[in-house]
Motif scaffolding. Structure first.
Motif, short mmCIF file in Angstrom:
data_model
loop_
_atom_site.label_atom_id
_atom_site.label_comp_id
_atom_site.label_asym_id
_atom_site.label_seq_id
_atom_site.Cartn_x
_atom_site.Cartn_y
_atom_site.Cartn_z
N ASP A 29 0.83 -1.21 0.00
CA ASP A 29 0.00 0.00 0.00
C ASP A 29 0.86 1.25 0.00
N PHE A 30 1.96 1.22 0.76
CA PHE A 30 2.85 2.39 0.80
C PHE A 30 3.52 2.60 -0.56
N ALA A 31 3.89 1.52 -1.22
CA ALA A 31 4.48 1.64 -2.56
C ALA A 31 3.48 2.26 -3.53
N ASN A 32 2.21 2.13 -3.24
CA ASN A 32 1.15 2.63 -4.12
C ASN A 32 0.75 4.07 -3.83
N THR A 33 1.59 4.85 -3.18
CA THR A 33 1.24 6.22 -2.84
C THR A 33 1.55 7.21 -3.95
N VAL A 34 1.32 6.78 -5.17
CA VAL A 34 1.33 7.66 -6.34
C VAL A 34 0.02 7.41 -7.08
N TYR A 35 -0.39 8.37 -7.89
CA TYR A 35 -1.64 8.21 -8.61
C TYR A 35 -1.60 6.98 -9.52
N ARG A 36 -0.48 6.80 -10.18
CA ARG A 36 -0.25 5.60 -11.01
C ARG A 36 1.24 5.49 -11.27
N ARG A 37 1.68 4.28 -11.62
CA ARG A 37 3.08 4.06 -12.00
C ARG A 37 3.19 3.77 -13.49
N ARG A 38 2.10 3.40 -14.12
CA ARG A 38 2.08 3.07 -15.55
C ARG A 38 0.94 3.79 -16.22
N PRO A 39 0.98 4.08 -17.46
CA PRO A 39 2.11 3.91 -18.36
C PRO A 39 3.23 4.93 -18.12
N LEU A 46 4.63 7.80 -14.86
CA LEU A 46 4.47 8.07 -13.44
C LEU A 46 3.46 9.20 -13.25
N GLY A 47 2.48 8.94 -12.40
CA GLY A 47 1.45 9.94 -12.12
C GLY A 47 1.82 10.81 -10.93
N ALA A 48 0.86 11.56 -10.49
CA ALA A 48 1.07 12.50 -9.39
C ALA A 48 1.43 11.78 -8.10
N ASP A 49 2.31 12.39 -7.34
CA ASP A 49 2.71 11.88 -6.03
C ASP A 49 1.58 12.18 -5.04
N LEU A 50 1.04 11.17 -4.40
CA LEU A 50 -0.02 11.37 -3.42
C LEU A 50 0.53 11.81 -2.06
N LEU A 51 1.84 11.64 -1.86
CA LEU A 51 2.48 12.18 -0.66
C LEU A 51 2.85 13.62 -0.96
N THR A 52 1.83 14.48 -0.96
CA THR A 52 1.99 15.87 -1.39
C THR A 52 2.76 16.73 -0.40
N THR A 64 8.27 15.61 9.59
CA THR A 64 9.05 16.68 8.99
C THR A 64 9.20 16.49 7.48
N ASP A 65 9.69 17.52 6.82
CA ASP A 65 9.99 17.41 5.39
C ASP A 65 11.11 16.40 5.15
N ALA A 66 12.04 16.30 6.10
CA ALA A 66 13.12 15.29 5.97
C ALA A 66 12.54 13.89 6.02
N ALA A 67 11.56 13.66 6.90
CA ALA A 67 10.90 12.35 6.97
C ALA A 67 10.14 12.07 5.67
N LEU A 68 9.56 13.10 5.09
CA LEU A 68 8.85 12.94 3.81
C LEU A 68 9.83 12.50 2.72
N GLU A 69 11.00 13.11 2.67
CA GLU A 69 12.00 12.72 1.67
C GLU A 69 12.49 11.28 1.91
N GLU A 70 12.67 10.91 3.18
CA GLU A 70 13.04 9.53 3.51
C GLU A 70 11.94 8.56 3.05
N ALA A 71 10.70 8.95 3.25
CA ALA A 71 9.57 8.10 2.86
C ALA A 71 9.53 7.92 1.34
N ARG A 72 9.76 9.00 0.62
CA ARG A 72 9.78 8.89 -0.85
C ARG A 72 10.94 8.01 -1.32
N ALA A 73 12.09 8.11 -0.65
CA ALA A 73 13.23 7.25 -1.00
C ALA A 73 12.90 5.79 -0.71
N LEU A 74 12.24 5.54 0.42
CA LEU A 74 11.82 4.18 0.74
C LEU A 74 10.87 3.65 -0.31
N ARG A 75 9.94 4.49 -0.74
CA ARG A 75 8.99 4.07 -1.79
C ARG A 75 9.73 3.66 -3.06
#
Length: 187
Positions: A20-30, A32-38, A64-75
């Motif tokens: 579910d966490f990997a799916n935190t974008v609007y879409r990955r195909r075809p 990359l869609g919008a990032d839902l972690l806005t 924090t914004d740093a945690a957000l960047e870490e989360a995006r890297a994890l994704r």
């Protein structure tokens, strides 16, 4: 300032919180869609909705914004690992090591209960929990397998009877695919 994503049950259809966490974008195909972690607020709301924050902390928990960047890297690591797993390829060593590093960095903030459940009051601890969940999912894959939606690329555990599920959700991508197929045969 961007409004935080309003998380609903439609965002939690994968059958596993790491998927579910990997799916935190609007879409990955075809593409990359919008990032839902806005923003940090959207991440805090997702963590709260996924019940990864301690009870009572709500979305007011400081992320924090740093945690957000870490989360995006994890994704990104999750995408690499789950894509390889779904395609039957060897898991990329750098991505797997990245998951282990994320788990190690946040493990000091993780509480493990006797029943095996994990909690953390800190965002880096929650990211460690997600990374550990992904490692467990890859090392002990579900018998149903990890699949990616034919339309949007979201990951899910294929729990269908014949193991032929093609869409993340019949409500969204399944209906869109069927409508497109109908339009193409009736035009």
């Amino acid at each position: 300032m961007t409004a935080a994503t309003a998380w609903s049950g439609d965002h939690f259809i994968a059958g596993d919180v790491a998927l579910d966490f990997a799916n935190t974008v609007y879409r990955r195909r075809p593409e990359l869609g919008a990032d839902l972690l806005t923003g940090a607020e959207a991440l805090a709301a997702w963590l709260d909705r996924a019940r990864l924050l301690p009870a009572g902390s709500g979305t007011s928990h400081v992320v924090t914004d740093a945690a957000l960047e870490e989360a995006r890297a994890l994704r990104g690591l999750l995408w690499a690992v789950f894509d390889a797993h779904e395609d039957g390829r060897t898991i990329p060593a750098a991505s797997f090591t990245g998951l282990l590093d994320t788990a190690r960095r946040g493990s000091a903030h993780v509480t493990v209960s006797p029943d095996g459940s994990t909690t953390s009051p800190e965002p880096d601890g929650v990211l460690a929990i997600l990374a550990l969940g992904a490692v467990a999912l890859v090392l002990t894959p579900p018998p149903q397998g990890i699949r990616a939606c034919d339309r949007c690329g979201w990951f899910f555990i294929d729990s269908s009877r014949g193991r032929r599920r093609r869409w993340c959700s019949m409500k969204t991508c399944g209906n869109q695919a069927k409508a497109a197929r109908y339009r193409s045969t009736h035009s």
